[in-house]
Design a protein around this motif. Sequence first.
Motif, mmCIF file in Angstrom:
data_model
loop_
_atom_site.group_PDB
_atom_site.id
_atom_site.type_symbol
_atom_site.label_atom_id
_atom_site.label_comp_id
_atom_site.label_asym_id
_atom_site.label_seq_id
_atom_site.Cartn_x
_atom_site.Cartn_y
_atom_site.Cartn_z
ATOM 1 N N ILE A 192 -0.460 -0.512 -4.506
ATOM 2 C CA ILE A 192 -1.849 -0.040 -4.506
ATOM 3 C C ILE A 192 -2.000 1.241 -3.701
ATOM 4 O O ILE A 192 -1.565 1.323 -2.548
ATOM 5 C CB ILE A 192 -2.771 -1.118 -3.892
ATOM 6 N N ALA A 193 -2.659 2.215 -4.314
ATOM 7 C CA ALA A 193 -2.949 3.474 -3.619
ATOM 8 C C ALA A 193 -4.388 3.477 -3.140
ATOM 9 O O ALA A 193 -5.300 3.079 -3.864
ATOM 10 C CB ALA A 193 -2.728 4.645 -4.565
ATOM 11 N N ILE A 194 -4.558 3.907 -1.917
ATOM 12 C CA ILE A 194 -5.902 4.181 -1.398
ATOM 13 C C ILE A 194 -6.074 5.684 -1.592
ATOM 14 O O ILE A 194 -5.902 6.486 -0.667
ATOM 15 C CB ILE A 194 -6.009 3.770 0.095
ATOM 16 N N GLY A 195 -6.307 6.055 -2.820
ATOM 17 C CA GLY A 195 -6.215 7.469 -3.221
ATOM 18 C C GLY A 195 -4.741 7.843 -3.332
ATOM 19 O O GLY A 195 -3.875 7.164 -2.765
ATOM 20 N N ASN A 196 -4.458 8.908 -4.091
ATOM 21 C CA ASN A 196 -3.045 9.284 -4.298
ATOM 22 C C ASN A 196 -2.615 10.465 -3.435
ATOM 23 O O ASN A 196 -1.738 11.238 -3.814
ATOM 24 C CB ASN A 196 -2.774 9.563 -5.781
ATOM 25 N N GLN A 197 -3.237 10.612 -2.281
ATOM 26 C CA GLN A 197 -2.811 11.635 -1.314
ATOM 27 C C GLN A 197 -2.144 10.937 -0.130
ATOM 28 O O GLN A 197 -2.521 9.823 0.219
ATOM 29 C CB GLN A 197 -4.022 12.422 -0.809
ATOM 30 N N PRO A 198 -1.172 11.597 0.506
ATOM 31 C CA PRO A 198 -0.549 10.966 1.679
ATOM 32 C C PRO A 198 -1.516 10.950 2.870
ATOM 33 O O PRO A 198 -2.214 11.924 3.110
ATOM 34 C CB PRO A 198 0.641 11.900 1.982
ATOM 35 N N HIS A 199 -1.608 9.813 3.550
ATOM 36 C CA HIS A 199 -2.359 9.794 4.810
ATOM 37 C C HIS A 199 -1.689 8.831 5.771
ATOM 38 O O HIS A 199 -0.549 9.111 6.201
ATOM 39 C CB HIS A 199 -3.860 9.550 4.601
ATOM 40 N N SER A 200 -2.280 7.714 6.082
ATOM 41 C CA SER A 200 -1.736 6.899 7.168
ATOM 42 C C SER A 200 -1.840 5.420 6.825
ATOM 43 O O SER A 200 -2.776 4.989 6.143
ATOM 44 C CB SER A 200 -2.521 7.214 8.435
ATOM 45 N N GLU A 201 -0.893 4.655 7.323
ATOM 46 C CA GLU A 201 -0.941 3.211 7.062
ATOM 47 C C GLU A 201 -2.144 2.547 7.729
ATOM 48 O O GLU A 201 -2.633 1.514 7.266
ATOM 49 C CB GLU A 201 0.359 2.519 7.485
ATOM 50 N N ILE A 218 1.736 -5.196 2.526
ATOM 51 C CA ILE A 218 2.838 -4.444 3.127
ATOM 52 C C ILE A 218 2.402 -3.003 3.373
ATOM 53 O O ILE A 218 1.856 -2.348 2.482
ATOM 54 C CB ILE A 218 4.083 -4.437 2.206
ATOM 55 N N ILE A 219 2.637 -2.530 4.601
ATOM 56 C CA ILE A 219 2.444 -1.111 4.914
ATOM 57 C C ILE A 219 3.742 -0.599 5.524
ATOM 58 O O ILE A 219 4.534 -1.374 6.061
ATOM 59 C CB ILE A 219 1.248 -0.878 5.893
ATOM 60 N N GLY A 220 3.942 0.712 5.432
ATOM 61 C CA GLY A 220 5.182 1.283 5.958
ATOM 62 C C GLY A 220 4.914 2.189 7.145
ATOM 63 O O GLY A 220 3.790 2.655 7.349
ATOM 64 N N LYS A 252 9.576 5.997 5.212
ATOM 65 C CA LYS A 252 9.877 5.728 3.803
ATOM 66 C C LYS A 252 10.168 4.228 3.616
ATOM 67 O O LYS A 252 11.000 3.658 4.309
ATOM 68 C CB LYS A 252 11.104 6.544 3.389
ATOM 69 N N VAL A 253 9.447 3.634 2.696
ATOM 70 C CA VAL A 253 9.580 2.189 2.476
ATOM 71 C C VAL A 253 10.701 1.939 1.459
ATOM 72 O O VAL A 253 10.776 2.623 0.434
ATOM 73 C CB VAL A 253 8.230 1.623 1.975
ATOM 74 N N PRO A 254 11.590 0.967 1.729
ATOM 75 C CA PRO A 254 12.679 0.706 0.784
ATOM 76 C C PRO A 254 12.178 0.325 -0.609
ATOM 77 O O PRO A 254 11.134 -0.311 -0.749
ATOM 78 C CB PRO A 254 13.432 -0.479 1.415
ATOM 79 N N LEU A 280 0.844 -1.192 0.000
ATOM 80 C CA LEU A 280 0.000 0.000 0.000
ATOM 81 C C LEU A 280 0.881 1.244 0.000
ATOM 82 O O LEU A 280 1.690 1.441 0.900
ATOM 83 C CB LEU A 280 -0.920 0.002 1.226
ATOM 84 N N THR A 281 0.732 2.045 -1.037
ATOM 85 C CA THR A 281 1.532 3.252 -1.178
ATOM 86 C C THR A 281 0.765 4.303 -1.970
ATOM 87 O O THR A 281 0.047 3.950 -2.930
ATOM 88 C CB THR A 281 2.876 2.967 -1.894
ATOM 89 N N MET A 282 0.929 5.550 -1.586
ATOM 90 C CA MET A 282 0.234 6.623 -2.303
ATOM 91 C C MET A 282 0.707 6.744 -3.749
ATOM 92 O O MET A 282 0.050 7.375 -4.570
ATOM 93 C CB MET A 282 0.450 7.953 -1.576
HETATM 94 N N1 SAM Z 1 5.599 9.132 1.587
HETATM 95 C C1 SAM Z 1 5.335 7.900 2.239
HETATM 96 C C2 SAM Z 1 5.062 6.772 1.229
HETATM 97 O O1 SAM Z 1 6.026 6.229 0.729
HETATM 98 O O2 SAM Z 1 3.903 6.352 0.985
HETATM 99 C C3 SAM Z 1 4.213 8.079 3.270
HETATM 100 C C4 SAM Z 1 4.489 7.314 4.509
HETATM 101 S S1 SAM Z 1 3.051 7.128 5.448
HETATM 102 C C5 SAM Z 1 3.428 8.029 6.886
HETATM 103 C C6 SAM Z 1 3.187 5.500 6.025
HETATM 104 C C7 SAM Z 1 2.491 4.465 5.197
HETATM 105 O O3 SAM Z 1 1.132 4.801 5.023
HETATM 106 C C8 SAM Z 1 3.014 4.230 3.801
HETATM 107 O O4 SAM Z 1 4.182 3.463 3.787
HETATM 108 C C9 SAM Z 1 1.832 3.505 3.167
HETATM 109 O O5 SAM Z 1 1.852 2.112 3.463
HETATM 110 C C10 SAM Z 1 0.631 4.152 3.869
HETATM 111 N N2 SAM Z 1 -0.039 5.155 3.041
HETATM 112 C C11 SAM Z 1 -0.066 6.487 3.245
HETATM 113 N N3 SAM Z 1 -0.821 7.095 2.305
HETATM 114 C C12 SAM Z 1 -1.277 6.109 1.492
HETATM 115 C C13 SAM Z 1 -2.124 6.100 0.334
HETATM 116 N N4 SAM Z 1 -2.625 7.206 -0.184
HETATM 117 N N5 SAM Z 1 -2.388 4.913 -0.237
HETATM 118 C C14 SAM Z 1 -1.884 3.758 0.259
HETATM 119 N N6 SAM Z 1 -1.086 3.720 1.356
HETATM 120 C C15 SAM Z 1 -0.792 4.877 1.960
#
Ligand code: SAM
Length: 175
Positions: A125-134, A107-109, A112-114, A84-86
């Motif tokens: 997979i993005a749950i929307g393309n905005q940063p939020h929370s794992e 996988i969630i981070g 910053k995920v390697p 899961l990543t934006m």
């Molecule tokens: N810039 C970071 C990244 O690589 O996605 C954001 C880190 S965020 C604090 C921690 C975790 O939240 C990410 O590793 C991801 O698993 C999850 N996450 C945050 N926003 C997401 C999104 N829009 N879609 C899917 N996962 C998200």
Amino acid sequence: VKVSVLRIGHRLVRDDRVTTHAALVARAFGADRIYMTGIDQSVADSVASVARRWGGPDFQVEVIEDWKGLTKSWKKRGGKVAHLTMYGVNIDGVAKSINRQRELLVIIGAEKVPREAYDLADYNIAIGNQPHSEIAALAIFLDRVFCGKQLAKRFPGGRLRIVPTEKGKKVRGIA
Ligand code: SAM
């Protein structure tokens, strides 16, 4: 579909509550297990204590060091990996394919995920393309995987059971 969660990373002290919440969300919303890196046994202990009270003793928290080794052997055994990543593709575009899988490692981070996680994943997979929370990402992902049925999941074996009520709190002790 059987789902395990892998959380990569943990920022000491700052992430303590988030880490526990990631485990509780995984448990409450239908995953079988969460693997975690960078933590001590205390998160596993607090989730085990929740399970003793509220049931579902099958859920496991495993503290691991080698997340790459775990991911590779998961794939070797035929399981699929969803990261899961934006930066990924929108969940709506892959939900059908995800729902056909039998074993998923999500996988969630924490930070910053390697890069290797993006490469090892069968789906980014993005749950929307905005940063939020794992935690939010995991909750929505599990909801899509289980099509909402996880909310009716039973957790046998606990000491306490909530009796849902419109007002107040009703909890029954199980002998
Ligand atoms: N810039 C970071 C990244 O690589 O996605 C954001 C880190 S965020 C604090 C921690 C975790 O939240 C990410 O590793 C991801 O698993 C999850 N996450 C945050 N926003 C997401 C999104 N829009 N879609 C899917 N996962 C998200």
